[in-house]
Design a protein around this motif. Sequence first.
Motif, mmCIF file in Angstrom:
data_model
loop_
_atom_site.group_PDB
_atom_site.id
_atom_site.type_symbol
_atom_site.label_atom_id
_atom_site.label_comp_id
_atom_site.label_asym_id
_atom_site.label_seq_id
_atom_site.Cartn_x
_atom_site.Cartn_y
_atom_site.Cartn_z
ATOM 1 N N THR A 280 11.674 64.981 -52.720
ATOM 2 C CA THR A 280 11.066 64.862 -53.715
ATOM 3 C C THR A 280 10.696 63.260 -53.980
ATOM 4 N N SER A 281 9.928 63.070 -54.889
ATOM 5 C CA SER A 281 9.455 61.654 -55.251
ATOM 6 C C SER A 281 10.630 60.708 -55.157
ATOM 7 N N GLU A 282 10.501 59.722 -54.255
ATOM 8 C CA GLU A 282 11.565 58.559 -54.300
ATOM 9 C C GLU A 282 11.955 57.995 -55.543
ATOM 10 N N GLY A 283 13.113 57.763 -55.723
ATOM 11 C CA GLY A 283 13.510 57.019 -56.825
ATOM 12 C C GLY A 283 13.556 57.869 -58.185
ATOM 13 N N SER A 284 12.875 58.846 -58.232
ATOM 14 C CA SER A 284 12.556 59.635 -59.390
ATOM 15 C C SER A 284 13.734 60.153 -60.306
ATOM 16 N N THR A 285 13.746 59.779 -61.470
ATOM 17 C CA THR A 285 14.905 60.143 -62.362
ATOM 18 C C THR A 285 14.712 61.200 -63.277
ATOM 19 N N SER A 286 13.368 61.855 -63.274
ATOM 20 C CA SER A 286 13.203 63.177 -64.060
ATOM 21 C C SER A 286 12.560 64.166 -63.278
ATOM 22 N N VAL A 287 12.812 65.421 -63.877
ATOM 23 C CA VAL A 287 11.957 66.395 -63.404
ATOM 24 C C VAL A 287 10.458 66.343 -63.358
ATOM 25 N N GLU A 288 9.692 66.186 -62.434
ATOM 26 C CA GLU A 288 8.338 65.536 -62.521
ATOM 27 C C GLU A 288 7.562 67.066 -62.554
ATOM 28 N N MET A 289 6.556 67.356 -63.447
ATOM 29 C CA MET A 289 6.130 68.448 -63.800
ATOM 30 C C MET A 289 4.644 68.641 -64.014
ATOM 31 N N PHE A 290 3.888 69.637 -63.419
ATOM 32 C CA PHE A 290 2.308 69.672 -63.811
ATOM 33 C C PHE A 290 2.268 71.131 -64.289
ATOM 34 N N ALA A 291 1.699 71.150 -65.747
ATOM 35 C CA ALA A 291 1.499 72.477 -66.342
ATOM 36 C C ALA A 291 0.053 72.718 -66.765
ATOM 37 N N ALA A 292 -0.512 73.824 -66.343
ATOM 38 C CA ALA A 292 -1.820 74.114 -67.017
ATOM 39 C C ALA A 292 -1.641 75.414 -67.620
ATOM 40 N N PHE A 293 -2.444 75.786 -68.737
ATOM 41 C CA PHE A 293 -2.430 76.965 -69.462
ATOM 42 C C PHE A 293 -3.703 77.663 -69.691
ATOM 43 N N ASP A 294 -3.612 78.846 -69.735
ATOM 44 C CA ASP A 294 -4.850 79.423 -70.224
ATOM 45 C C ASP A 294 -5.103 79.664 -71.633
ATOM 46 N N HIS A 295 -6.229 80.147 -71.957
ATOM 47 C CA HIS A 295 -6.415 80.406 -73.407
ATOM 48 C C HIS A 295 -6.361 79.308 -74.487
ATOM 49 N N GLU A 296 -6.567 78.078 -74.039
ATOM 50 C CA GLU A 296 -6.627 76.942 -74.832
ATOM 51 C C GLU A 296 -8.010 76.873 -75.605
ATOM 52 N N GLU A 297 -9.029 77.527 -75.137
ATOM 53 C CA GLU A 297 -10.259 77.490 -75.837
ATOM 54 C C GLU A 297 -10.217 78.524 -76.845
ATOM 55 N N ILE A 298 -9.322 79.465 -76.840
ATOM 56 C CA ILE A 298 -9.255 80.497 -78.087
ATOM 57 C C ILE A 298 -8.018 80.159 -78.882
ATOM 58 N N GLY A 299 -7.414 79.101 -78.856
ATOM 59 C CA GLY A 299 -6.454 78.868 -79.599
ATOM 60 C C GLY A 299 -4.832 78.752 -79.009
ATOM 61 N N SER A 300 -4.717 79.065 -77.795
ATOM 62 C CA SER A 300 -3.505 79.045 -76.991
ATOM 63 C C SER A 300 -2.502 80.002 -77.460
ATOM 64 N N ALA A 301 -2.847 80.900 -78.379
ATOM 65 C CA ALA A 301 -2.010 82.038 -78.719
ATOM 66 C C ALA A 301 -1.724 83.267 -77.676
ATOM 67 N N SER A 302 -0.989 83.063 -76.731
ATOM 68 C CA SER A 302 -0.619 84.205 -76.064
ATOM 69 C C SER A 302 0.382 84.150 -75.169
ATOM 70 N N ARG A 303 0.620 85.114 -74.323
ATOM 71 C CA ARG A 303 2.002 85.031 -73.437
ATOM 72 C C ARG A 303 1.910 83.826 -72.476
ATOM 73 N N SER A 304 0.640 83.621 -71.973
ATOM 74 C CA SER A 304 0.667 82.402 -70.960
ATOM 75 C C SER A 304 0.092 81.128 -71.686
ATOM 76 N N GLY A 305 -0.260 81.241 -72.841
ATOM 77 C CA GLY A 305 -1.108 80.040 -73.755
ATOM 78 C C GLY A 305 0.062 79.033 -73.874
ATOM 79 N N ALA A 306 -0.369 77.812 -74.525
ATOM 80 C CA ALA A 306 0.610 76.800 -74.588
ATOM 81 C C ALA A 306 1.377 77.221 -75.840
#
Length: 460
Positions: A280-306
Amino acid sequence: MTDQNLTTAQSGPVEIAPVQPAVVPQEARAHAADLGEFIAASPSSYHAAAEVARRAQAAGFTLLTEDAAWPVTPGGRYVVVRDGSVIAFTVPATAGPTTPFTIVGAHTDSTGFKLKPKPTTHGAGGWWQVGVEVYGGPLLNSWLDRELELAGRIVTHDGTEHLVRTGPMLRIPQLAIHLDRGVNDNGLALDKQRHTQPVWGLGDAQSADVLAALAADAGVDPADIGGYDVVLAETQPARAFGAGQALFASARLDNLLSTHAGLTALLGRVSTSSASAGSTSEGSTSVEMFAAFDHEEIGSASRSGAAGPFLEEVLVRISTALGATAEERSRAFAASLHVSSDVGHAVHPNYPERHDPANHPVAGGGPILKINANQRYATDAHGAAAWNAACRDAGVPTQEFVSSNVVPCGSTIGPISATRLGIRTVDVGVPILSMHSARELTAVVDPWYLSRAMSAVLGG
Ligand SMILES: [Zn+2]
């Protein structure tokens, strides 16, 4: 009212900052070229999530499935896909129950059209057509007269999911000017139902079956299709162009630009550290995360949306794996940061009056910090300070976006996930032109700036 504002804005003392020098760094050109490849591999949100997972696995991330136990341990790297959404993360070797999360977020979906049930239709004049439904808020006119493909997923009767894409196959043809004499003076008015249905063939109606084309791509029998989520996608490759090759045009910059930037930032931090410091990233003190969600363009309200539970469930499962109590998890969340990126509006030279008179984001001027008094963006003073510090550390210029009071802005995943989780959130992005066009425009240098700033956020 509009005229008054227009006059004020055009005659006011606004200084528009100069764009970056035409000399674009080679790393920025390489980043943009890779962005073009990422977009080409991602004609649908499902393809985008799969491409993220593929790249992460190639970088040594373990693919987790949601219905199995997760072997998450300090020092590991993982990726998990839910439909068209995806989350990748690295756990520092020193992680414990109160280790916070540093998240860079984006969305995988783009506005356009989605294939309807009973999709094969027959139009006048012997044309084969398909039935499509408008998805989100596309600039309808921009979809005319382009070679389009069908892309997405089909699920066969045994429950197996297959990603499918047809390659160029369809087109929404515009009516000739001779049959619409007033179009240039009156503007183009498209009926969302009657005027948006693509053509894809000619002749004997009996042999037309668009689902057969999708089944053929998956190598399955058309009769075996149990369900599908399929969109129209623009097929022209991305390209750099213009003076100094400093401009970059592509489909789906909203928001695969940010998705690619966030993923590149996370994977870059792993690759630079792995040679010297393990997984993992050297010296990191946090869980480093990348998150990309579906359905943003229609309001994000879904089981996979934000607005759904995906991110929260992943965070809770990681916390649980690190032995956190509910109280320790709340402490971790309280110390966490989410930088959510989506494209924004660069000043359009033909419509400068649509912007705030003092805040004029320019293409090539670096990523934008998005601010809105009504919390259409989640940025607050602490978040702004964190973002500005990250940009300074990365050596990246940054600018601010705020709407004119008479031109309300859109929104994005930041306020939605902040409301859900209570994690401090900052909304940022890259200034582009032609947002929600089938083909959008950015400066070559800005996606690279964004990715570097995101890398600094993750390392901060
Ligand atoms: Zn967007």
